[in-house]
Scaffold this motif. Structure first.
Motif, PDB file in Angstrom:
ATOM      1  N   ASP A  13       0.832  -1.210   0.000  1.00  0.00           N
ATOM      2  CA  ASP A  13       0.000   0.000   0.000  1.00  0.00           C
ATOM      3  C   ASP A  13       0.865   1.258   0.000  1.00  0.00           C
ATOM      4  O   ASP A  13       0.573   2.238  -0.696  1.00  0.00           O
ATOM      5  N   LYS A  14       1.934   1.223   0.795  1.00  0.00           N
ATOM      6  CA  LYS A  14       2.831   2.377   0.857  1.00  0.00           C
ATOM      7  C   LYS A  14       3.570   2.560  -0.469  1.00  0.00           C
ATOM      8  O   LYS A  14       3.744   3.694  -0.943  1.00  0.00           O
ATOM      9  N   LEU A  15       3.982   1.461  -1.059  1.00  0.00           N
ATOM     10  CA  LEU A  15       4.674   1.547  -2.345  1.00  0.00           C
ATOM     11  C   LEU A  15       3.751   2.101  -3.434  1.00  0.00           C
ATOM     12  O   LEU A  15       4.180   2.878  -4.289  1.00  0.00           O
ATOM     13  N   LYS A  16       2.478   1.717  -3.377  1.00  0.00           N
ATOM     14  CA  LYS A  16       1.504   2.266  -4.331  1.00  0.00           C
ATOM     15  C   LYS A  16       1.349   3.771  -4.123  1.00  0.00           C
ATOM     16  O   LYS A  16       1.224   4.532  -5.076  1.00  0.00           O
ATOM     17  N   GLU A  17       1.369   4.195  -2.861  1.00  0.00           N
ATOM     18  CA  GLU A  17       1.276   5.625  -2.537  1.00  0.00           C
ATOM     19  C   GLU A  17       2.485   6.381  -3.103  1.00  0.00           C
ATOM     20  O   GLU A  17       2.339   7.459  -3.692  1.00  0.00           O
ATOM     21  N   ILE A  18       3.677   5.811  -2.923  1.00  0.00           N
ATOM     22  CA  ILE A  18       4.901   6.425  -3.442  1.00  0.00           C
ATOM     23  C   ILE A  18       4.849   6.484  -4.968  1.00  0.00           C
ATOM     24  O   ILE A  18       5.183   7.506  -5.581  1.00  0.00           O
ATOM     25  N   SER A  19       4.399   5.384  -5.576  1.00  0.00           N
ATOM     26  CA  SER A  19       4.290   5.308  -7.024  1.00  0.00           C
ATOM     27  C   SER A  19       3.364   6.401  -7.562  1.00  0.00           C
ATOM     28  O   SER A  19       3.704   7.115  -8.511  1.00  0.00           O
TER      29      SER A  19
END
Length: 287
Positions: free
Chosen positions: A262-268
């Motif tokens: 979820d955090k990686l999707k946010e960063i992306s």
């Protein structure tokens, strides 16, 4: 119509920074072509074979890629074949992936600071009242901004953000107790559009208030984030822990959250970068 004018029209939907970069690379390729052909000649009139011969003379693969991109766009603009150029570009991409993995392994072995180190440095900046550095680091850490994202104008009224639709703004609303970052001028703006982030963190808002106070007092330079707009990366780097800069900050952050999808999707989403790109370029533990 000159080729450069036609090309500029062809890329008019790109962000201002991207257009500037493409025109610089066009001029570089044109200079190479003219020197090799010993005459002034449009890039569109050069065969794919000759373009490859000229471009692969560049020692740096990233430089080759930039020039190949221009040649491919020029030929697409004229509806000419591009298969040979695209094949070389794809081969270069695979080589670059290998270089990135090698570089990430060296970074891992050299011992980058931890995510907590970045947070501790952020606290230090706040306590030291280094307000512009604090704001830049805050946006890098919590909003995963690129260098160009922090090249903004800080304004007190929402109407001010309409003044120039090609630049970024940070609007502070004293009444609503919030700040809003409008990101319009970034690498993938043409694909992802304007990004808007609303920030209500009291420390962030206080840093902005302090900057507005120093403006009132007429203290020279206290409200300047990027002194020279042509060297954004340099000034962002100067503001960061150990002069790490935006790219290494993001590597540290991605590595810290590497198991949090979820955090990686946010960063992306925040960076306008695909998840695959994050894994390929910023995960230093990727095998």
């Amino acid at each position: 119509m000159s080729e450069l004018i036609e090309f500029t029209e062809f890329i008019k939907d790109k962000s201002a920074n991207t257009i500037k970069s493409y025109k610089q690379q066009y001029n570089k390729l044109k200079k190479i072509v003219d020197a090799e052909m010993e005459q002034s000649i449009d890039i569109q009139n050069i065969s794919e074979k000759n373009i490859l011969e000229f471009v692969t003379g560049e020692a740096n693969l990233n430089s080759q890629q930039a020039l190949l991109n221009i040649a491919i766009m020029i030929r697409k603009m004229k509806k000419s074949p591009t298969s040979k150029l695209q094949k070389q570009r794809d081969e270069n991409k695979e080589k670059l992936k290998g270089f990135v993995k090698e570089k990430n392994e060296k970074l891992k072995n050299s011992g980058l600071p931890s995510y907590q180190d970045l947070l501790d440095y952020l606290s230090f900046l706040y306590e030291s009242k280094r307000w512009t550095d604090f704001i830049i680091n805050y946006l890098l850490i919590y909003y995963h901004t690129r260098n160009e994202d922090v090249n903004f104008e800080l304004v007190p009224f929402k109407r001010d953000i309409k003044e120039n639709k090609d630049i970024n703004y940070l609007w502070y609303s004293k009444r609503a107790k919030k700040a809003t970052l409008y990101r319009r001028n970034y690498k993938t703006a043409g694909k992802y559009g304007m990004k808007t982030d609303t920030i209500t963190d009291p420390k962030f808002l206080n840093a902005i208030k302090e900057i507005f106070e120093c403006r009132k007092k007429g203290i020279e330079g206290c409200d300047v984030f990027i002194p020279n707009k042509e060297n954004v990366g340099y000034y962002v780097m100067k503001s960061t822990l150990d002069n790490l800069g935006e790219t290494l900050y993001n590597k540290i952050i991605v590595n810290h959250f590497r198991n949090n999808l979820d955090k990686l999707k946010e960063i992306s989403e925040s960076r306008g970068t695909s998840l695959n790109t994050l894994y390929e370029n910023y995960d230093i533990d990727k095998k």
